[in-house]
Each structure stands twice: as structure tokens, then as C-alpha cells.
Design a protein around this motif. Structure first.
Motif, PDB file in Angstrom:
ATOM      1  N   GLY A   1      34.866  47.882  23.449  1.00 40.52           N
ATOM      2  CA  GLY A   1      34.895  48.536  24.751  1.00 40.52           C
ATOM      3  C   GLY A   1      33.975  47.904  25.770  1.00 40.52           C
ATOM      4  N   GLY A   2      33.138  47.001  25.331  1.00 38.86           N
ATOM      5  CA  GLY A   2      32.176  46.353  26.219  1.00 38.86           C
ATOM      6  C   GLY A   2      32.782  45.214  27.021  1.00 38.86           C
ATOM      7  N   SER A   3      31.905  44.551  27.778  1.00 38.37           N
ATOM      8  CA  SER A   3      32.332  43.465  28.661  1.00 38.37           C
ATOM      9  C   SER A   3      31.449  42.239  28.483  1.00 38.37           C
ATOM     10  CB  SER A   3      32.254  43.914  30.126  1.00 38.37           C
ATOM     11  OG  SER A   3      33.104  45.007  30.375  1.00 38.37           O
TER      12      SER A   3
ATOM     13  N   LYS B   1      46.271  40.765  29.077  1.00 39.00           N
ATOM     14  CA  LYS B   1      46.679  41.207  30.412  1.00 39.00           C
ATOM     15  C   LYS B   1      46.104  42.589  30.715  1.00 39.00           C
ATOM     16  CE  LYS B   1      50.983  38.632  30.990  1.00 39.00           C
ATOM     17  NZ  LYS B   1      52.468  38.700  30.996  1.00 39.00           N
ATOM     18  N   GLY B   2      45.548  42.707  31.913  1.00 44.33           N
ATOM     19  CA  GLY B   2      44.971  43.976  32.321  1.00 44.33           C
ATOM     20  C   GLY B   2      43.534  44.167  31.883  1.00 44.33           C
ATOM     21  N   ARG B   3      43.053  43.306  31.001  1.00 47.91           N
ATOM     22  CA  ARG B   3      41.668  43.419  30.524  1.00 47.91           C
ATOM     23  C   ARG B   3      40.801  42.224  30.941  1.00 47.91           C
ATOM     24  NH1 ARG B   3      40.617  43.325  25.182  1.00 47.91           N
ATOM     25  NH2 ARG B   3      42.446  42.059  24.670  1.00 47.91           N
TER      26      ARG B   3
ATOM     27  N   ASN C   1      36.889  42.563  29.917  1.00 47.12           N
ATOM     28  CA  ASN C   1      36.590  43.992  29.849  1.00 47.12           C
ATOM     29  C   ASN C   1      37.380  44.636  28.710  1.00 47.12           C
ATOM     30  OD1 ASN C   1      34.976  43.767  32.210  1.00 47.12           O
ATOM     31  ND2 ASN C   1      36.787  44.068  33.495  1.00 47.12           N
ATOM     32  N   GLY C   2      36.935  45.789  28.290  1.00 50.88           N
ATOM     33  CA  GLY C   2      37.652  46.506  27.243  1.00 50.88           C
ATOM     34  C   GLY C   2      37.817  45.695  25.973  1.00 50.88           C
ATOM     35  N   LEU C   3      36.749  45.011  25.581  1.00 51.21           N
ATOM     36  CA  LEU C   3      36.844  44.105  24.437  1.00 51.21           C
ATOM     37  C   LEU C   3      37.147  44.848  23.150  1.00 51.21           C
ATOM     38  CD1 LEU C   3      34.004  41.676  25.467  1.00 51.21           C
ATOM     39  CD2 LEU C   3      36.352  41.004  24.935  1.00 51.21           C
TER      40      LEU C   3
END
Length: 115
Positions: free
Chosen positions: A15-17, A64-66, A83-85
Motif C-alpha cells: 500500500g506504500g509508495s 495502470k492506475g498505480r 503508489n499502492g504497491l
């Protein structure tokens, strides 16, 4: 010749970046496309994202999108904002520069997503 140096990898929780950077030096005037690839243990290298000299971008379906790829021409640097790893994003990430009949690779930077 073009030299590519990646940085920004590390350990992050799900959830991290993270933001990866790739700085190019040398004969960069003929480079048309910059891209990020990744390779996980036991898997083939896959393209994550790419950006042209004109700023057009494309992404692999899994990110895509992240993830967002961008470039700073003044600094000869390409970025990959992640993002959203997820744990499945764990891999060595490589920067690639593509010109006319030539391509160059960086040494890679490790990204590990784990709690």
C-alpha cells in the motif's frame, strides 16, 4: 554512449509508495524513448512504463492506475512514481533508453514490497 543511473529503490510496506529516478548522461540527444522494466526472481523481464521524447506514455496492465512515469528534460531524468504497491511488485527495476538502433540499460534498483 549513454549511461543510466537508477536510484530510489528500497523496502516498503504493501500500500506504500516509492519514486524511482533514472538520470541519463552521455550522448543523449538521440534518445527517443525512456522506459522502466522490472524483473522478479524466476520471471522474465517485463516493461512497466515508457515515455517518448514528446511526452506520450504507456503502461503495463498490471500497473495502470498505480504507477506514473514522467520526465524532466532539464535534468535528463525520468521518474517512476509507484503508489499502492503490492508484494507482486517486488523486483529489480531497470531503466532503459532507446534511440535509433541502440538501447542502453541501467544497473537496476531493488524494490521490495513486504510487511
Amino acid at each position: 554512449q549513454v549511461q543510466l543511473v537508477e536510484s530510489g529503490g528500497g523496502l516498503v510496506q504493501p500500500g506504500g509508495s516509492l519514486t524511482l529516478s533514472c538520470t541519463a548522461s552521455g550522448s543523449i540527444s538521440n534518445i527517443n524513448v525512456m522506459a522502466w522494466y522490472r524483473q522478479a526472481p524466476g520471471k522474465q523481464r517485463e516493461r512497466v512504463a515508457a515515455i517518448t521524447s514528446g511526452g506520450s506514455t504507456n503502461y503495463g496492465d498490471s500497473v495502470k492506475g498505480r504507477f506514473t512515469i514522467s520526465r524532466d528534460n532539464a535534468r535528463n531524468t525520468v521518474y517512476l512514481q509507484m503508489n499502492g504497491l503490492k508484494p507482486e511488485d517486488t523486483a529489480v527495476y531497470y531503466c532503459k533508453a532507446v534511440g535509433l538502433r541502440v538501447e542502453y540499460w541501467g544497473q537496476g534498483t531493488q524494490v521490495t514490497v513486504s510487511s
